[in-house]
Scaffold this motif. Structure first.
Motif, PDB file in Angstrom:
ATOM      1  N   LYS A  15       0.818  -1.202   0.000  1.00  0.00           N
ATOM      2  CA  LYS A  15       0.000   0.000   0.000  1.00  0.00           C
ATOM      3  C   LYS A  15       0.856   1.257   0.000  1.00  0.00           C
ATOM      4  O   LYS A  15       0.405   2.305  -0.438  1.00  0.00           O
ATOM      5  CB  LYS A  15      -0.909   0.011   1.229  1.00  0.00           C
ATOM      6  CG  LYS A  15      -1.986  -1.058   1.238  1.00  0.00           C
ATOM      7  CD  LYS A  15      -2.888  -0.900   2.441  1.00  0.00           C
ATOM      8  CE  LYS A  15      -2.160  -1.153   3.740  1.00  0.00           C
ATOM      9  NZ  LYS A  15      -3.056  -1.083   4.920  1.00  0.00           N
ATOM     10  N   GLY A  16       2.050   1.185   0.515  1.00  0.00           N
ATOM     11  CA  GLY A  16       2.875   2.371   0.645  1.00  0.00           C
ATOM     12  C   GLY A  16       2.498   3.143   1.896  1.00  0.00           C
ATOM     13  O   GLY A  16       1.459   2.909   2.504  1.00  0.00           O
ATOM     14  N   ILE A  17       3.334   4.087   2.266  1.00  0.00           N
ATOM     15  CA  ILE A  17       3.129   4.761   3.546  1.00  0.00           C
ATOM     16  C   ILE A  17       1.852   5.597   3.572  1.00  0.00           C
ATOM     17  O   ILE A  17       1.162   5.676   4.594  1.00  0.00           O
ATOM     18  CB  ILE A  17       4.356   5.609   3.923  1.00  0.00           C
ATOM     19  CG1 ILE A  17       4.272   6.048   5.390  1.00  0.00           C
ATOM     20  CG2 ILE A  17       4.541   6.787   2.983  1.00  0.00           C
ATOM     21  CD1 ILE A  17       5.532   6.651   5.923  1.00  0.00           C
ATOM     22  N   LEU A  18       1.474   6.230   2.452  1.00  0.00           N
ATOM     23  CA  LEU A  18       0.269   7.047   2.449  1.00  0.00           C
ATOM     24  C   LEU A  18      -0.995   6.205   2.422  1.00  0.00           C
ATOM     25  O   LEU A  18      -2.090   6.730   2.642  1.00  0.00           O
ATOM     26  CB  LEU A  18       0.279   8.024   1.268  1.00  0.00           C
ATOM     27  CG  LEU A  18       1.290   9.170   1.367  1.00  0.00           C
ATOM     28  CD1 LEU A  18       1.158  10.112   0.193  1.00  0.00           C
ATOM     29  CD2 LEU A  18       1.139   9.936   2.674  1.00  0.00           C
ATOM     30  N   GLY A  19      -0.871   4.912   2.153  1.00  0.00           N
ATOM     31  CA  GLY A  19      -2.015   4.016   2.255  1.00  0.00           C
ATOM     32  C   GLY A  19      -2.095   3.342   3.602  1.00  0.00           C
ATOM     33  O   GLY A  19      -3.013   2.574   3.877  1.00  0.00           O
ATOM     34  N   THR A  20      -1.111   3.638   4.446  1.00  0.00           N
ATOM     35  CA  THR A  20      -1.012   2.984   5.752  1.00  0.00           C
ATOM     36  C   THR A  20      -1.129   3.972   6.903  1.00  0.00           C
ATOM     37  O   THR A  20      -1.817   3.711   7.886  1.00  0.00           O
ATOM     38  CB  THR A  20       0.343   2.252   5.869  1.00  0.00           C
ATOM     39  OG1 THR A  20       0.515   1.410   4.737  1.00  0.00           O
ATOM     40  CG2 THR A  20       0.407   1.416   7.133  1.00  0.00           C
ATOM     41  N   LEU A  21      -0.459   5.113   6.777  1.00  0.00           N
ATOM     42  CA  LEU A  21      -0.468   6.143   7.807  1.00  0.00           C
ATOM     43  C   LEU A  21      -0.886   7.474   7.193  1.00  0.00           C
ATOM     44  O   LEU A  21      -1.074   7.580   5.978  1.00  0.00           O
ATOM     45  CB  LEU A  21       0.929   6.272   8.430  1.00  0.00           C
ATOM     46  CG  LEU A  21       1.561   4.999   9.008  1.00  0.00           C
ATOM     47  CD1 LEU A  21       2.965   5.297   9.535  1.00  0.00           C
ATOM     48  CD2 LEU A  21       0.701   4.400  10.106  1.00  0.00           C
ATOM     49  N   VAL A  22      -1.038   8.486   8.046  1.00  0.00           N
ATOM     50  CA  VAL A  22      -1.381   9.819   7.547  1.00  0.00           C
ATOM     51  C   VAL A  22      -0.242  10.783   7.879  1.00  0.00           C
ATOM     52  O   VAL A  22       0.392  10.672   8.920  1.00  0.00           O
ATOM     53  CB  VAL A  22      -2.696  10.336   8.164  1.00  0.00           C
ATOM     54  CG1 VAL A  22      -3.867   9.514   7.659  1.00  0.00           C
ATOM     55  CG2 VAL A  22      -2.652  10.315   9.688  1.00  0.00           C
ATOM     56  N   PRO A  23       0.067  11.731   6.980  1.00  0.00           N
ATOM     57  CA  PRO A  23       1.189  12.648   7.203  1.00  0.00           C
ATOM     58  C   PRO A  23       0.865  13.699   8.251  1.00  0.00           C
ATOM     59  O   PRO A  23      -0.276  14.167   8.348  1.00  0.00           O
ATOM     60  CB  PRO A  23       1.389  13.278   5.821  1.00  0.00           C
ATOM     61  CG  PRO A  23       0.039  13.221   5.181  1.00  0.00           C
ATOM     62  CD  PRO A  23      -0.591  11.950   5.680  1.00  0.00           C
ATOM     63  N   VAL A  24       1.883  14.079   9.021  1.00  0.00           N
ATOM     64  CA  VAL A  24       1.744  15.141  10.022  1.00  0.00           C
ATOM     65  C   VAL A  24       2.604  16.332   9.630  1.00  0.00           C
ATOM     66  O   VAL A  24       2.118  17.445   9.475  1.00  0.00           O
ATOM     67  CB  VAL A  24       2.134  14.640  11.430  1.00  0.00           C
ATOM     68  CG1 VAL A  24       2.099  15.798  12.443  1.00  0.00           C
ATOM     69  CG2 VAL A  24       1.197  13.516  11.878  1.00  0.00           C
ATOM     70  N   ILE A  25       3.909  16.095   9.415  1.00  0.00           N
ATOM     71  CA  ILE A  25       4.818  17.191   9.075  1.00  0.00           C
ATOM     72  C   ILE A  25       6.170  16.625   8.646  1.00  0.00           C
ATOM     73  O   ILE A  25       6.557  15.539   9.079  1.00  0.00           O
ATOM     74  CB  ILE A  25       5.010  18.146  10.273  1.00  0.00           C
ATOM     75  CG1 ILE A  25       5.766  19.408   9.866  1.00  0.00           C
ATOM     76  CG2 ILE A  25       5.689  17.435  11.442  1.00  0.00           C
ATOM     77  CD1 ILE A  25       5.795  20.491  10.946  1.00  0.00           C
TER      78      ILE A  25
END
Length: 345
Positions: free
Chosen positions: A132-142
């Motif tokens: 999924k990749g990181i954006l399909g797994t977690l959400v960005p903060v900064i």
């Protein structure tokens, strides 16, 4: 007589309707309470009620770890809670990512990582990698910071720039270069350099940034691609020799070192950033609180100074800007991984 319809006196019908409402009302209240509890209250103060954990998916003492600790030392003053660093290295950062993915989406457990986490799904086996990749797994903060990438050499090699290095590599095939692991950004930099310079280098993956630096300092490997933030202290001490910056322009943190392009080797541009991510489902109010707190810390002169001493430049910004960095690198390095057939089986 009307078919399909019961005929009751008006008072009896009214009594039955009131009874039905009384039976349904407690269930309605419970449902509304559960719904409201799941939503952040507009304008409500976000309060962290226990220590915040920053999971760094790399070994201690490497560039990401040092940058995370600089940030954590000031961030706890903004959040009102201790900020704890927990190192979870392994599987090209996927072990640390999985730990944050499983955490409660309350902003108390975060991932502090690098471009390696973007690249990893393209090079790991299907069993180990998260496709999924990181954006399909977690959400960005900064994205708190950025650091240039560069090529350094062991002092034992006896070279100080790219031309003599390339001449040596062509006369002595199999010269070794270290990286922070298969599929890391430093591994990609090495493979891109080999192709661009037309040389044969033997890749030696280490289990993280710090071990790769130690290996090159000892002369176990002749060359190393590393983030400036991790290599700068050893460059200053004379334990590593900087040969080239692998970016479009020179770094203000090491301005005397030319880029690879300036030395006749183009298409070896790789940029390293540090990013903070939260579990999917983390409320926007919590993400905003974290983003504001980190941006406030990054504005402190002492933090900028501490970052610069580690070869790191302050970045900051919004969650959307970090998402843009990830998306651009995902597109670029996914194509490179397929082109160079970089795999970790």
């Amino acid at each position: 007589m009307t078919l399909g319809r019961h005929r009751y006196p008006a008072r009896q019908r009214s009594d039955e309707m009131r009874s039905m409402k009384r039976r349904r009302f407690p269930g309605f209240l419970c449902g509304m309470a559960a719904l409201l509890a799941s939503l952040p209250l507009a304008g409500a103060e976000v309060v962290f009620n226990r220590p915040v954990t920053l999971i760094v998916p790399f070994p201690a003492a490497g560039g990401p770890d040092l940058a995370a600790r600089i940030l954590a030392s000031r961030l706890q003053e903004r959040l009102g809670q201790a900020v704890v660093i927990e190192n979870k290295p392994g599987a090209s950062s996927m072990i640390g990512l999985a730990a944050v993915e499983r955490a409660a989406p309350d902003g108390q457990t975060l991932l502090f990582t690098t471009i390696t986490t973007v690249i990893a799904p393209y090079v790991l086996s299907k069993e180990a990698g998260d496709r999924k990749g990181i954006l399909g797994t977690l959400v960005p903060v900064i994205a708190p910071a950025t650091t240039p990438m560069l090529l350094v050499a062991s002092p034992r090699l006896g070279v100080t720039s790219l031309k003599p290095l390339i001449d040596l590599a062509r006369s002595k095939p199999g010269l070794t270069y270290g990286s922070a692991g298969i599929g890391s950004g430093t591994h990609f930099a090495g493979e891109m350099f080999k192709r661009a310079a037309g040389v044969d280098l033997l890749h030696v993956p280490y289990p993280g940034v710090a071990p790769s630096i130690v290996g090159t300092m000892r002369g176990d490997t002749s060359l190393l691609f590393a983030a400036l933030g991790a290599a700068l202290p050893q460059i200053k001490n004379g334990n590593l020799v900087p040969l080239a910056i692998t970016e479009k322009k020179r770094s203000s943190l090491l301005p005397e070192v030319p880029t690879a392009t300036e030395q006749g080797v183009s298409n070896v541009e790789i940029h390293a950033w540090y990013g903070i991510f939260a579990p999917t489902g983390t409320p926007d109010a919590v993400r905003d609180k974290l983003n504001q707190a980190v941006n406030a810390v990054l504005a402190l002169p002492e933090v900028k100074k501490d970052f610069a001493a580690q070869g790191v430049e302050v970045l900051g910004g919004t969650p959307a800007e970090l998402a843009g960095l990830v998306k651009a690198d995902d597109d670029r390095y996914g194509a490179i991984a397929r082109s160079l057939n970089i795999r970790a089986e």
